[in-house]
Design a protein around this motif. Sequence first.
Motif, mmCIF file in Angstrom:
data_model
loop_
_atom_site.group_PDB
_atom_site.id
_atom_site.type_symbol
_atom_site.label_atom_id
_atom_site.label_comp_id
_atom_site.label_asym_id
_atom_site.label_seq_id
_atom_site.Cartn_x
_atom_site.Cartn_y
_atom_site.Cartn_z
ATOM 1 N N GLY A 67 0.793 -1.223 0.000
ATOM 2 C CA GLY A 67 0.000 0.000 0.000
ATOM 3 C C GLY A 67 0.824 1.269 0.000
ATOM 4 N N THR A 68 2.140 1.171 0.187
ATOM 5 C CA THR A 68 2.956 2.386 0.210
ATOM 6 C C THR A 68 4.089 2.352 -0.814
ATOM 7 N N GLY A 69 4.969 1.399 -0.737
ATOM 8 C CA GLY A 69 6.154 1.396 -1.588
ATOM 9 C C GLY A 69 6.084 0.493 -2.790
ATOM 10 N N ASP A 70 4.932 -0.038 -3.108
ATOM 11 C CA ASP A 70 4.819 -0.983 -4.218
ATOM 12 C C ASP A 70 5.107 -0.322 -5.567
ATOM 13 N N VAL A 71 4.553 0.847 -5.780
ATOM 14 C CA VAL A 71 4.756 1.568 -7.040
ATOM 15 C C VAL A 71 5.265 2.960 -6.696
ATOM 16 N N GLN A 72 6.516 3.201 -7.046
ATOM 17 C CA GLN A 72 7.141 4.493 -6.787
ATOM 18 C C GLN A 72 7.754 5.022 -8.070
ATOM 19 N N ALA A 73 7.851 6.342 -8.161
ATOM 20 C CA ALA A 73 8.543 7.001 -9.259
ATOM 21 C C ALA A 73 9.407 8.105 -8.659
ATOM 22 N N THR A 74 10.540 8.358 -9.293
ATOM 23 C CA THR A 74 11.490 9.349 -8.792
ATOM 24 C C THR A 74 11.059 10.745 -9.226
ATOM 25 N N LEU A 75 10.938 11.636 -8.259
ATOM 26 C CA LEU A 75 10.520 13.016 -8.510
ATOM 27 C C LEU A 75 11.609 13.793 -9.238
ATOM 28 N N LEU A 76 11.208 14.639 -10.188
ATOM 29 C CA LEU A 76 12.152 15.503 -10.888
ATOM 30 C C LEU A 76 12.815 16.489 -9.925
ATOM 31 N N VAL A 77 12.059 17.024 -8.992
ATOM 32 C CA VAL A 77 12.536 18.083 -8.106
ATOM 33 C C VAL A 77 13.545 17.565 -7.088
ATOM 34 N N THR A 78 13.232 16.479 -6.413
ATOM 35 C CA THR A 78 14.082 15.996 -5.312
ATOM 36 C C THR A 78 15.011 14.848 -5.705
ATOM 37 N N GLN A 79 14.735 14.208 -6.849
ATOM 38 C CA GLN A 79 15.469 13.024 -7.289
ATOM 39 C C GLN A 79 15.315 11.862 -6.297
ATOM 40 N N GLU A 80 14.229 11.873 -5.548
ATOM 41 C CA GLU A 80 13.931 10.817 -4.585
ATOM 42 C C GLU A 80 12.648 10.097 -5.014
ATOM 43 N N PRO A 81 12.568 8.770 -4.799
ATOM 44 C CA PRO A 81 11.344 8.041 -5.136
ATOM 45 C C PRO A 81 10.194 8.410 -4.209
ATOM 46 N N GLU A 82 9.000 8.434 -4.788
ATOM 47 C CA GLU A 82 7.785 8.755 -4.039
ATOM 48 C C GLU A 82 6.682 7.810 -4.517
ATOM 49 N N PRO A 83 5.866 7.294 -3.602
ATOM 50 C CA PRO A 83 4.750 6.435 -4.034
ATOM 51 C C PRO A 83 3.794 7.195 -4.948
ATOM 52 N N ILE A 84 3.304 6.514 -5.970
ATOM 53 C CA ILE A 84 2.287 7.114 -6.832
ATOM 54 C C ILE A 84 0.942 6.466 -6.524
ATOM 55 N N LEU A 85 -0.123 7.103 -6.977
ATOM 56 C CA LEU A 85 -1.467 6.552 -6.772
ATOM 57 C C LEU A 85 -1.639 5.315 -7.652
ATOM 58 N N TYR A 86 -2.057 4.218 -7.047
ATOM 59 C CA TYR A 86 -2.258 3.005 -7.830
ATOM 60 C C TYR A 86 -3.349 2.154 -7.199
ATOM 61 N N ASP A 87 -3.809 1.197 -7.983
ATOM 62 C CA ASP A 87 -4.818 0.243 -7.547
ATOM 63 C C ASP A 87 -4.552 -1.061 -8.306
ATOM 64 N N ASN A 88 -5.203 -2.132 -7.923
ATOM 65 C CA ASN A 88 -5.137 -3.418 -8.632
ATOM 66 C C ASN A 88 -3.707 -3.917 -8.837
#
Length: 175
Positions: free
Chosen positions: A37-58
């Motif tokens: 529910g938190t770290g399953d799908v992450q993408a790296t932010l352009l601003v911070t260069q750090e991964p962040e969870p994105i909204l996902y389902d299924n």
Amino acid sequence: MTGKIIGSIIVITALIAGGAIYYLQLYAFYDEVSATGTGDVQATLLVTQEPEPILYDNFRGIDANSSPIRYRACFTTTMSLPMMSETYVPYEDAEPLVAPGWFDCFDAEEIGAALEAGEALAFLGRKNIHYGIDRVVAVMPDGRGFVWHQINDCGEIVFDGRPAPDYCPPKPEGQ
């Protein structure tokens, strides 16, 4: 008569070995990945260069301890591609790896064709999730998303036995 018996034993042994290899490659080493529910799908932010969870389902995922590039996952998202392209680091040269046939939500050929045509977009999920391996997230216009691990530039060089260039992080001890 003896030749037929020996021939039959060789053929039966080969069939059993072939069946075992097929099973081991496609089923035995893979485990289902449970969604946290938190770290399953992450993408790296352009601003911070750090991964962040994105909204996902299924979410559906598989992984294997036998190789760091066997990870595959599928999900859906309500995030739009234009918003994601303004928020997350794009991933150049994304090449989805083929998943076992029974993991039917992940079609590497379809994903690859959509990426080549510019219909789908690929983003950096997490750089060096394992040394020399990046996690890649790709999203289709209809909201279907896919995650896989891909060898990065440093990994290709180091795994070939050459010394890592200066721009690569140091290789962890014991690897």
